[in-house]
Design a protein around this motif. Sequence first.
Motif, mmCIF file in Angstrom:
data_model
loop_
_atom_site.group_PDB
_atom_site.id
_atom_site.type_symbol
_atom_site.label_atom_id
_atom_site.label_comp_id
_atom_site.label_asym_id
_atom_site.label_seq_id
_atom_site.Cartn_x
_atom_site.Cartn_y
_atom_site.Cartn_z
ATOM 1 N N GLN A 140 -31.687 10.430 -10.700
ATOM 2 C CA GLN A 140 -31.019 11.701 -10.530
ATOM 3 C C GLN A 140 -30.049 11.913 -11.686
ATOM 4 O O GLN A 140 -29.484 10.953 -12.208
ATOM 5 N N PRO A 141 -29.811 13.162 -12.096
ATOM 6 C CA PRO A 141 -28.824 13.383 -13.145
ATOM 7 C C PRO A 141 -27.434 13.014 -12.631
ATOM 8 O O PRO A 141 -27.047 13.362 -11.520
ATOM 9 N N GLN A 142 -26.690 12.271 -13.463
ATOM 10 C CA GLN A 142 -25.334 11.860 -13.134
ATOM 11 C C GLN A 142 -25.283 11.039 -11.844
ATOM 12 O O GLN A 142 -24.276 11.034 -11.149
ATOM 13 N N GLY A 143 -26.375 10.351 -11.508
ATOM 14 C CA GLY A 143 -26.387 9.529 -10.306
ATOM 15 C C GLY A 143 -25.637 8.231 -10.539
ATOM 16 O O GLY A 143 -25.752 7.601 -11.594
ATOM 17 N N VAL A 144 -24.852 7.827 -9.556
ATOM 18 C CA VAL A 144 -24.098 6.578 -9.656
ATOM 19 C C VAL A 144 -24.296 5.782 -8.371
ATOM 20 O O VAL A 144 -24.362 6.351 -7.280
ATOM 21 N N PRO A 145 -24.396 4.451 -8.478
ATOM 22 C CA PRO A 145 -24.508 3.640 -7.264
ATOM 23 C C PRO A 145 -23.173 3.610 -6.532
ATOM 24 O O PRO A 145 -22.114 3.421 -7.138
ATOM 25 N N VAL A 146 -23.212 3.811 -5.237
ATOM 26 C CA VAL A 146 -21.997 3.805 -4.419
ATOM 27 C C VAL A 146 -22.257 2.998 -3.151
ATOM 28 O O VAL A 146 -23.400 2.714 -2.796
ATOM 29 N N ARG A 147 -21.182 2.656 -2.480
ATOM 30 C CA ARG A 147 -21.263 1.957 -1.196
ATOM 31 C C ARG A 147 -20.480 2.756 -0.174
ATOM 32 O O ARG A 147 -19.309 3.091 -0.381
ATOM 33 N N VAL A 148 -21.129 3.078 0.940
ATOM 34 C CA VAL A 148 -20.478 3.841 2.001
ATOM 35 C C VAL A 148 -20.575 3.075 3.306
ATOM 36 O O VAL A 148 -21.454 2.227 3.481
ATOM 37 N N TYR A 149 -19.669 3.413 4.219
ATOM 38 C CA TYR A 149 -19.644 2.745 5.517
ATOM 39 C C TYR A 149 -20.222 3.654 6.592
ATOM 40 O O TYR A 149 -19.770 4.788 6.779
ATOM 41 N N LEU A 150 -21.228 3.127 7.299
ATOM 42 C CA LEU A 150 -21.823 3.798 8.445
ATOM 43 C C LEU A 150 -21.532 2.970 9.688
ATOM 44 O O LEU A 150 -20.977 1.873 9.610
ATOM 45 N N VAL A 151 -21.900 3.512 10.846
ATOM 46 C CA VAL A 151 -21.687 2.810 12.110
ATOM 47 C C VAL A 151 -22.992 2.147 12.521
ATOM 48 O O VAL A 151 -24.052 2.778 12.508
ATOM 49 N N CYS A 152 -22.910 0.859 12.847
ATOM 50 C CA CYS A 152 -24.080 0.121 13.308
ATOM 51 C C CYS A 152 -23.615 -0.918 14.318
ATOM 52 O O CYS A 152 -22.669 -1.663 14.052
ATOM 53 N N ALA A 153 -24.255 -0.936 15.481
ATOM 54 C CA ALA A 153 -23.892 -1.874 16.552
ATOM 55 C C ALA A 153 -22.409 -1.769 16.879
ATOM 56 O O ALA A 153 -21.722 -2.776 17.067
ATOM 57 N N SER A 154 -21.904 -0.528 16.926
ATOM 58 C CA SER A 154 -20.509 -0.231 17.297
ATOM 59 C C SER A 154 -19.497 -0.759 16.294
ATOM 60 O O SER A 154 -18.305 -0.862 16.601
ATOM 61 N N GLN A 155 -19.950 -1.091 15.077
ATOM 62 C CA GLN A 155 -19.050 -1.549 14.030
ATOM 63 C C GLN A 155 -19.348 -0.780 12.748
ATOM 64 O O GLN A 155 -20.358 -0.079 12.649
ATOM 65 N N LEU A 156 -18.453 -0.931 11.764
ATOM 66 C CA LEU A 156 -18.712 -0.352 10.453
ATOM 67 C C LEU A 156 -19.450 -1.373 9.598
ATOM 68 O O LEU A 156 -19.088 -2.549 9.562
ATOM 69 N N ALA A 157 -20.482 -0.909 8.926
ATOM 70 C CA ALA A 157 -21.245 -1.764 8.019
ATOM 71 C C ALA A 157 -21.581 -0.934 6.783
ATOM 72 O O ALA A 157 -21.826 0.270 6.868
ATOM 73 N N SER A 158 -21.574 -1.567 5.634
ATOM 74 C CA SER A 158 -21.777 -0.843 4.382
ATOM 75 C C SER A 158 -23.254 -0.762 4.021
ATOM 76 O O SER A 158 -24.041 -1.652 4.341
ATOM 77 N N VAL A 159 -23.603 0.317 3.350
ATOM 78 C CA VAL A 159 -24.947 0.488 2.784
ATOM 79 C C VAL A 159 -24.783 0.979 1.351
ATOM 80 O O VAL A 159 -23.817 1.658 1.015
ATOM 81 N N ASP A 160 -25.736 0.621 0.511
ATOM 82 C CA ASP A 160 -25.723 1.051 -0.883
ATOM 83 C C ASP A 160 -26.589 2.286 -1.041
ATOM 84 O O ASP A 160 -27.704 2.347 -0.529
ATOM 85 N N ARG A 161 -26.053 3.254 -1.773
ATOM 86 C CA ARG A 161 -26.793 4.493 -2.034
ATOM 87 C C ARG A 161 -26.571 4.933 -3.476
ATOM 88 O O ARG A 161 -25.775 4.336 -4.207
ATOM 89 N N THR A 162 -27.249 5.998 -3.851
ATOM 90 C CA THR A 162 -27.030 6.633 -5.144
ATOM 91 C C THR A 162 -26.474 8.026 -4.894
ATOM 92 O O THR A 162 -27.089 8.815 -4.177
#
Length: 206
Positions: free
Chosen positions: A56-78
């Motif tokens: 993607q133009p100007q795409g950067v790898p980032v890490r965000v927190y989602l909810v999984c099994a009633s806890q916060l867990a990080s996932v990697d995205r662009t």
Amino acid sequence: MKGRTRRTAAAFAVLMGVAVLGGCGIRPTQVPVDAGPAPSRVPCEVTGENITPQAQPQGVPVRVYLVCASQLASVDRTATMSDAKAGDSRLRLAQALLDQLEKEPSASEHEAGFATYVRGPLTLSGARKGDPAGTLRLSRQPEDLPTAALAQIVCTFAESRAAATDGSVLLGGPGDYAPRGYQCSAATKERPEEAVPTLGALPSAS
């Protein structure tokens, strides 16, 4: 008739087998043997997704927190950085992270048990006159967001350049209320439905 005779004979053999087991003091069981806990259906781990900023133009790898099994867990995205607000790279990054949090989980994320409580549209603006340096103002009052959504935002920002220098996240809303400093603690990640730790109302910069 021959088929019926065979079925009758087979049924009789089964009954005789049960009777023999009972006569030997062995009772047939209908309870399956415990082979240990079943594999988790919610691994909270995404596999098979590639992070390719060049896609993607100007795409950067980032890490965000989602909810999984009633806890916060990080996932990697662009994430795609918007050309808007080009003068403030920190604000652009924060908005890109917020946009990612608003997106529904991908197919593989959903299969792994991830969900998001952040609902848009939400936008960010920079500090107003009198706000402490590093303040980000949401288009909605932070306290009005679902607790888990606020926890997602705070923890995502706290582990990025969107945070203030001490790791806290300075958030305000569209109104005249003073911004507050939020922190992403271990307890916040473990129990995102509980109140997010705050430093309270921050003093004016003036």
